[in-house]
Structures are given as C-alpha cells and as structure tokens.
Design an enzyme around this catalytic site. Structure first.
Site, PDB file in Angstrom:
ATOM      1  N   GLU A  35      62.241  63.920 -62.622  1.00 20.30           N
ATOM      2  CA  GLU A  35      62.714  65.038 -63.433  1.00 20.30           C
ATOM      3  C   GLU A  35      64.207  64.790 -63.653  1.00 20.30           C
ATOM      4  O   GLU A  35      64.949  64.597 -62.684  1.00 20.30           O
ATOM      5  CB  GLU A  35      62.501  66.364 -62.686  1.00 20.30           C
ATOM      6  CG  GLU A  35      62.974  67.527 -63.524  1.00 20.30           C
ATOM      7  CD  GLU A  35      62.764  68.890 -62.874  1.00 20.30           C
ATOM      8  OE1 GLU A  35      62.157  68.966 -61.789  1.00 20.30           O
ATOM      9  OE2 GLU A  35      63.240  69.868 -63.471  1.00 20.30           O
ATOM     10  N   ARG A 262      57.239  61.908 -48.119  1.00 21.11           N
ATOM     11  CA  ARG A 262      58.589  61.725 -48.614  1.00 21.11           C
ATOM     12  C   ARG A 262      59.407  60.869 -47.680  1.00 21.11           C
ATOM     13  O   ARG A 262      59.221  60.946 -46.467  1.00 21.11           O
ATOM     14  CB  ARG A 262      59.306  63.095 -48.565  1.00 21.11           C
ATOM     15  CG  ARG A 262      59.346  63.793 -49.799  1.00 21.11           C
ATOM     16  CD  ARG A 262      59.922  65.159 -49.705  1.00 21.11           C
ATOM     17  NE  ARG A 262      59.606  65.683 -51.006  1.00 21.11           N
ATOM     18  CZ  ARG A 262      60.426  65.624 -52.047  1.00 21.11           C
ATOM     19  NH1 ARG A 262      61.643  65.183 -51.915  1.00 21.11           N
ATOM     20  NH2 ARG A 262      60.034  66.047 -53.212  1.00 21.11           N
ATOM     21  N   LYS A 272      67.688  67.374 -54.419  1.00 19.45           N
ATOM     22  CA  LYS A 272      68.645  67.288 -55.527  1.00 19.45           C
ATOM     23  C   LYS A 272      69.450  68.577 -55.656  1.00 19.45           C
ATOM     24  O   LYS A 272      70.611  68.541 -56.030  1.00 19.45           O
ATOM     25  CB  LYS A 272      67.896  66.990 -56.833  1.00 19.45           C
ATOM     26  CG  LYS A 272      67.609  65.513 -57.009  1.00 19.45           C
ATOM     27  CD  LYS A 272      67.025  65.222 -58.365  1.00 19.45           C
ATOM     28  CE  LYS A 272      65.527  65.431 -58.365  1.00 19.45           C
ATOM     29  NZ  LYS A 272      64.876  65.027 -59.611  1.00 19.45           N
TER      30      LYS A 272
HETATM   31  P1  ATP Z   1      63.968  67.145 -55.312  1.00 23.90           P
HETATM   32  O1  ATP Z   1      63.017  68.030 -54.602  1.00 23.90           O
HETATM   33  O2  ATP Z   1      65.046  66.550 -54.491  1.00 23.90           O
HETATM   34  O3  ATP Z   1      64.486  67.706 -56.593  1.00 23.90           O
HETATM   35  P2  ATP Z   1      61.857  65.889 -56.653  1.00 23.90           P
HETATM   36  O4  ATP Z   1      60.668  65.452 -55.878  1.00 23.90           O
HETATM   37  O5  ATP Z   1      61.730  67.132 -57.426  1.00 23.90           O
HETATM   38  O6  ATP Z   1      63.090  65.878 -55.712  1.00 23.90           O
HETATM   39  P3  ATP Z   1      61.565  64.201 -58.885  1.00 23.90           P
HETATM   40  O7  ATP Z   1      62.586  63.763 -59.849  1.00 23.90           O
HETATM   41  O8  ATP Z   1      60.551  65.175 -59.337  1.00 23.90           O
HETATM   42  O9  ATP Z   1      62.316  64.742 -57.618  1.00 23.90           O
HETATM   43  O10 ATP Z   1      60.860  62.932 -58.239  1.00 23.90           O
HETATM   44  C1  ATP Z   1      60.401  61.833 -58.964  1.00 23.90           C
HETATM   45  C2  ATP Z   1      59.423  61.076 -58.132  1.00 23.90           C
HETATM   46  O11 ATP Z   1      60.030  60.624 -56.941  1.00 23.90           O
HETATM   47  C3  ATP Z   1      58.264  61.959 -57.725  1.00 23.90           C
HETATM   48  O12 ATP Z   1      57.072  61.218 -57.799  1.00 23.90           O
HETATM   49  C4  ATP Z   1      58.583  62.325 -56.313  1.00 23.90           C
HETATM   50  O13 ATP Z   1      57.431  62.599 -55.589  1.00 23.90           O
HETATM   51  C5  ATP Z   1      59.333  61.088 -55.820  1.00 23.90           C
HETATM   52  N1  ATP Z   1      60.266  61.457 -54.769  1.00 23.90           N
HETATM   53  C6  ATP Z   1      61.231  62.389 -54.812  1.00 23.90           C
HETATM   54  N2  ATP Z   1      61.866  62.497 -53.633  1.00 23.90           N
HETATM   55  C7  ATP Z   1      61.287  61.586 -52.813  1.00 23.90           C
HETATM   56  C8  ATP Z   1      61.481  61.203 -51.454  1.00 23.90           C
HETATM   57  N3  ATP Z   1      62.410  61.787 -50.698  1.00 23.90           N
HETATM   58  N4  ATP Z   1      60.702  60.229 -50.954  1.00 23.90           N
HETATM   59  C9  ATP Z   1      59.768  59.633 -51.707  1.00 23.90           C
HETATM   60  N5  ATP Z   1      59.527  59.949 -52.984  1.00 23.90           N
HETATM   61  C10 ATP Z   1      60.274  60.910 -53.541  1.00 23.90           C
HETATM   62 MG    MG Z   2      60.098  67.353 -58.805  1.00 24.87          MG
END
Ligand code: ATP
Ligand code: MG
Length: 559
Positions: A35, A262, A272
């Site tokens: 995102e 994660r 984020k």
């Molecule tokens: P945040 O909760 O920090 O905003 P997010 O999961 O919403 O993180 P996205 O941009 O939606 O962030 O994530 C893109 C991809 O990366 C998704 O498939 C997500 O599952 C993966 N991802 C995000 N954070 C992690 C992590 N800490 N470890 C492994 N994969 C991750």
């Molecule tokens: Mg997300």
C-alpha cells in the site's frame, strides 16, 4: 546439495502439492502488493524476497501491485520510493499494476452483487453497526437495513457514488451471515464514502472499495496463483474466498491466499503508522534516517542489497509470530562488508603524536593495500609526516601488560608505516593528554624488507597524518529504542523507549584518499567498524555514517 533435495519451506510445499495435483507450472504467478502509504521496511523485504524468490525459483512472473484503495493516506512519493527500493534490492517485476485501475470493474461487479441480493446499503452509525457485529463468543444481529429492496439498494448506492451523501453516513455491505463464526463474514463493508482526491484517479470517485473486496478480486483479475500475505489475514481467508467465488469463472484460475508470519525485528518498530509518526514528529530525520528500519534508511546507513537478501533468507519464513534478533541483521552486513569493503584509516577521537626524530619538513607517501588479505582491492598512497593523530584510547601513560597499545617507554607499529616508541607526553590543566612525544625507528617501515621492518611488536595502531588529514563529520548510530519490543507494552507508548543517545556526531580526521569518495561508498575504518559516505556530503564537507562497529554481538551469541 541439489535444489531438489534442499528442504522446502511450507509455502514451497504448498506450491509443489498444487503442481502435483495438476496446476500447470506456467500458471504460477505471484505479486508483491504494497500500500503506497509509507516507505518499505525490512519486514516488507521479507515479503519481497519471498515473492520474487518464488518467481525466480519457478521461473514465474511476479507483479508489483500497488494496493491503493485509501486515498486518505496514499501518495505518489511513496509509489516512487517503493519502486526504487524493490529495484535496488535487485528484483524485476513483470507488470506494474494498481488496484485503482480496477475501480470500474469492482463497481460493475458490485452492481451485480446488489442485483443478486448479496449487498445492501446501511446508513446506521458505525457504533450501531459495531454493536450488532457481536463478538467472537456472541453471534451478531441483523441490521434493520438488511432487507432493503434491490431497487432501493441500487438507488442508494448510485447516490453514494454520485456524492449525494456525507462521509460516514452510508456504507455498502455484503450480505453474508451475521451469525457466522468468523466475524469477518458478518456482513463486511464493501464500500465507504471518502471525499478525497486519489493520487491516480483524482476526483473520479468518492466511494472507495475496502481492502478485502479489492485484494482478492485484484488477485483474480491478474490471475495470481498464490497470494501470499501475513498471518493477520488468516482470519480474512473465508472472506477472500467468498468474494472470489462471486466472480469466479471455472475456466480461469482461482487464486489462493496463504499466510506466513510477519518479520518483526528487535529494538525497533515496523508499523508504517508508527514510523510515519517518528518522521512527522521529527524524532528522526526523514524516512531514510539511518536509524530507521526502512530499506531507504538501511541503504543510507550503508547496508548492501545483498546483506538484506541474505538476512531475509537466513531468518527464513515461519508460520508463527516471532521476533528476529537485530544482531542477525548486523551480522549479515558485517559479513558482507568484510568481504567487499576497502580498509582505510580514520581517527574518531584524536590525540596528536609528534615524532621528534622525524625531519620537520619531510613527508612520505606510503603504499598501503586496501585489503592485506584479499587480492583485487588495489592500494593507495597514505601520507606520513612528523605529526600524526591516533585515537585517545590507544595511549596510556602507564598500563598493565595486557595493554598492547601505546604506553610510555613502549613500542607499537603504525599500520603500513613505522615502529614508534612513546617517550613523554604533555597534559593540559585538567590532566587531559594533549600531545605525545615519540621517536621512530627509521629502518622499520612496513614492507621495506629490512631486519627492523620484520621486528615483531605487540600492537598495531591506525593513524592519520595531521598535516594531510581531512576533517569529516562521522555519525555514530546506536539503536533507536532501548527496549527489545518498544511497541509490546500495553500501558506505555512506544516512544517512551526512544534511546536519547541513538545518534552521536563526531568531528573526525580521515585519510586524504577519502576526499574523492562518493555517496554510499562503503569502507572499513580499520579497527573501528564499517562506514559509508552520507548524502549530506558536499564539496567542502565529508559526512560518514557508521554502519556497524567491528564487534559482532551475533557471532558471540552463536558460540
Ligand atoms: P503496516 O501495517 O506497517 O502498514 P502493511 O502490512 O499494511 O504494513 P503493506 O504495504 O500492506 O503494509 O504490505 C505489503 C506486503 O508486505 C503485504 O503482503 C504484507 O503482508 C507484507 N508485509 C508488510 N509488513 C511485513 C512484515 N513485517 N513482514 C513480512 N511481510 C510484511
Ligand atoms: Mg496493508
């Protein structure tokens, strides 16, 4: 070991089973779906390495898909930064795609759902809806709006789309089952009103689809075979499947969501939202502050793409939540830089030495290898003169036998240069040593082949010639947080654990060869650690970041 015999991780096992059950190999397709609401961090790197790694392993395409359904938080700046980081890590996506490109298709499918009696407009308050949702132990109750007629739903939804209603006043919900054991299946929201300009679709829409409705349908449209996400989405899987089934045509591929844990890292935060808070409140100097766990921060700190990939591979993937020790990440970069970084000399905490028997006007340019143990690094000329700097800690007036550095009456070797002996020293009114007077053995030059040059003395010190030294700002970083899990405390905000000493700025002296170094060039400052040139460097000012010290806390733990 051949590739076949290497043990497969659980996601590879799932893929192998699918292939064995008849999924054609050329139908394999993966995606990395960020995102664009922030910069990528080391957790995302796990997902990137996993998805692109599967692409490489199975020779399958991997798309970069921006999951951009929330215009309130998303920006082009983030899109650009994400693309840059994925490329920097060394991966190539097949297609660059945006969920927002499917807004019309999603809308059209939604009209079908309404017509089939599978969606309704709800205009209750969010509190009322939350109350009706029930709990994991208590079934939900139906909304009084659940049985609106199809005509009324179509009319209200159109009016939502046309901007007739206020934000928050109406939502469109899927009509599934308010008594479902899985709370996500209790009539989830499909669309909400958001009167915001979208970074790609501008003001075309004022209703935006929710994550669940968008994600699976995007996977389906792109014919992604394995949609890999993190564990918190496990409970969304029923809904993912329900949504895909609404549009699934049996002649096409039905994507499959699978989850892994994660990546969490000790001594930092990875959400984020929290990272954005650190940036916005000025706790750090931007998303690429070298203390941040972002890919851009790690890059600026001196991390190589290779070290991040090796870290991701070594830490592996897991089915259960866990925390990876940051010492492993530090170990990976140290290991990589040990193989690749040229060795140079810098003095961070200088004290002056005067070599009293070295001619005053004389200067020599000594040939010094960038790496004494490996071929191919080349060498440079290091100037030597009567006055040099060494580290304050490397001199003591008196010390016991275990102190192999410089002490009065004793000898040490200056790296690549001569053996010197400390004769006396000068102190200021506070007792601080300001100058050390030494003599040198003229015949002891390293590599000169003389008997004296082969003389063994216990210590070897790094140094820089005072006259030739270049001033540099060195930024020494420590962990950003003092607690292993700063966001793991229920009663305390994560910012209470910020380390007040996470940045120390030092005026140092470096050898003159570094004057021509470029931003992001990485070096070992001998006996100190690994450092890289920061982007704040200008024509007149050199700035270095300390990547890691030489001491390896992970290697110690492993023993
Ligand atoms: P945040 O909760 O920090 O905003 P997010 O999961 O919403 O993180 P996205 O941009 O939606 O962030 O994530 C893109 C991809 O990366 C998704 O498939 C997500 O599952 C993966 N991802 C995000 N954070 C992690 C992590 N800490 N470890 C492994 N994969 C991750
Ligand atoms: Mg997300």
């Amino acid at each position: 070991m051949t590739e076949d015999k290497k043990s497969l991780n659980f996601l590879e096992q799932i893929i192998e089973e699918d292939l064995a059950n008849g999924l054609p190999k050329d139908k394999l397709r993966f995606r990395f779906p960020p995102e664009p609401n922030g910069y990528l961090h080391i957790g995302h790197a796990a997902s990137i390495c996993l998805n692109f790694g599967l692409g490489l392993k199975y020779n399958a395409p991997v798309n970069l898909r921006f999951d951009d359904t929330n215009p309130a938080k998303e920006e082009q700046e983030y899109v650009d930064a994400i693309k840059f980081d994925v490329e920097w890590l060394g991966f190539k996506w097949d297609k660059e795609l945006y969920s927002s490109d499917y807004f019309q298709q999603l809308y059209d499918w939604t009209l079908e759902l309404i017509k089939e009696g599978k969606a309704y407009v709800d205009n209750q308050t969010s509190e009322e809806m939350a109350k009706q949702k029930g709990s994991p132990t208590e079934v939900g109750t139906d909304s009084p709006n659940r049985d609106r007629s199809i005509e009324e739903n179509l009319d209200l939804f159109l009016r939502m789309k046309n901007g007739e209603f206020e934000e928050g006043s109406h939502v469109l919900r899927a009509k599934i089952d308010m008594k479902h054991v899985n709370m996500h299946m209790r009539d989830p929201i499909l669309y909400r009103i958001l009167k915001r300009k979208h970074h790609r679709t501008g003001n075309d829409w004022c209703i935006y689809p929710m994550y669940d409705w968008t994600h699976g349908e995007s996977d389906y449209l792109e014919q992604v075979s394995h949609s890999i996400c993190t564990l918190e989405f496990k409970s969304h899987r029923d809904l993912y499947d329900w949504y895909v089934d609404q549009v699934y045509d049996t002649t096409t591929l039905r994507p499959k969501q699978r989850e892994f844990a994660r990546r969490n890292l000790s001594y930092t935060v990875m959400s984020k939202r929290k990272l954005l808070q650190l940036v916005e409140e000025g706790v750090v100097n931007g998303w690429d502050d070298p203390r941040m766990p972002t890919i851009s921060g790690l890059r600026r700190r001196g991390y190589t793409a290779e070290s991040i990939k090796i870290f991701s591979e070594t830490a592996g993937i897991s089915k259960r939540d866990n925390v990876t020790d940051v010492a492993l990440l530090e170990h990976c970069i140290k290991d990589d830089l040990n193989k690749t970084a040229p060795r140079v000399m810098a003095v961070l905490n200088p004290v002056k030495i005067i070599i009293t028997n070295y001619p005053e006007e004389k200067e020599e340019f000594l040939d010094a290898n960038y790496n004494d143990y490996e071929e191919g690094f080349g060498s440079r000329a290091v100037p030597f003169s009567r006055e040099i700097y060494i580290e304050k800690e490397d001199f003591r007036e008196e010390a016991n036998k275990k102190f192999f550095r410089l002490k009065l009456g004793n000898e040490v070797r200056l790296k690549n240069a001569y053996i010197i002996k400390a004769e006396s020293c000068l102190k200021d009114e506070n007792g601080e040593i300001t100058e050390i007077y030494c003599t040198y053995d003229e015949d002891s030059l390293s590599g000169s082949g003389t008997e004296a040059s082969k003389r063994k003395v216990k210590g070897t010190l790094h140094w820089v010639s005072a006259k030739h030294a270049v001033k540099a700002e060195v930024r020494v970083y420590d962990r950003l947080f003092t607690d292993e899990a700063p966001d793991g405390h229920k009663d305390k905000d994560f910012k209470e654990f910020l380390n007040p000493d996470s940045l120390t700025v030092i005026d140092a002296f470096v050898e003159p060869s570094l004057k021509t170094a470029n931003v992001l060039d990485r070096f070992q400052f001998q006996r100190l650690g690994y450092f890289c040139v920061d982007k704040d460097t200008t024509e007149t000012k050199l700035v270095f970041n300390r990547t890691v010290p030489l001491r390896d806390s992970w290697a110690k733990k492993e023993k």
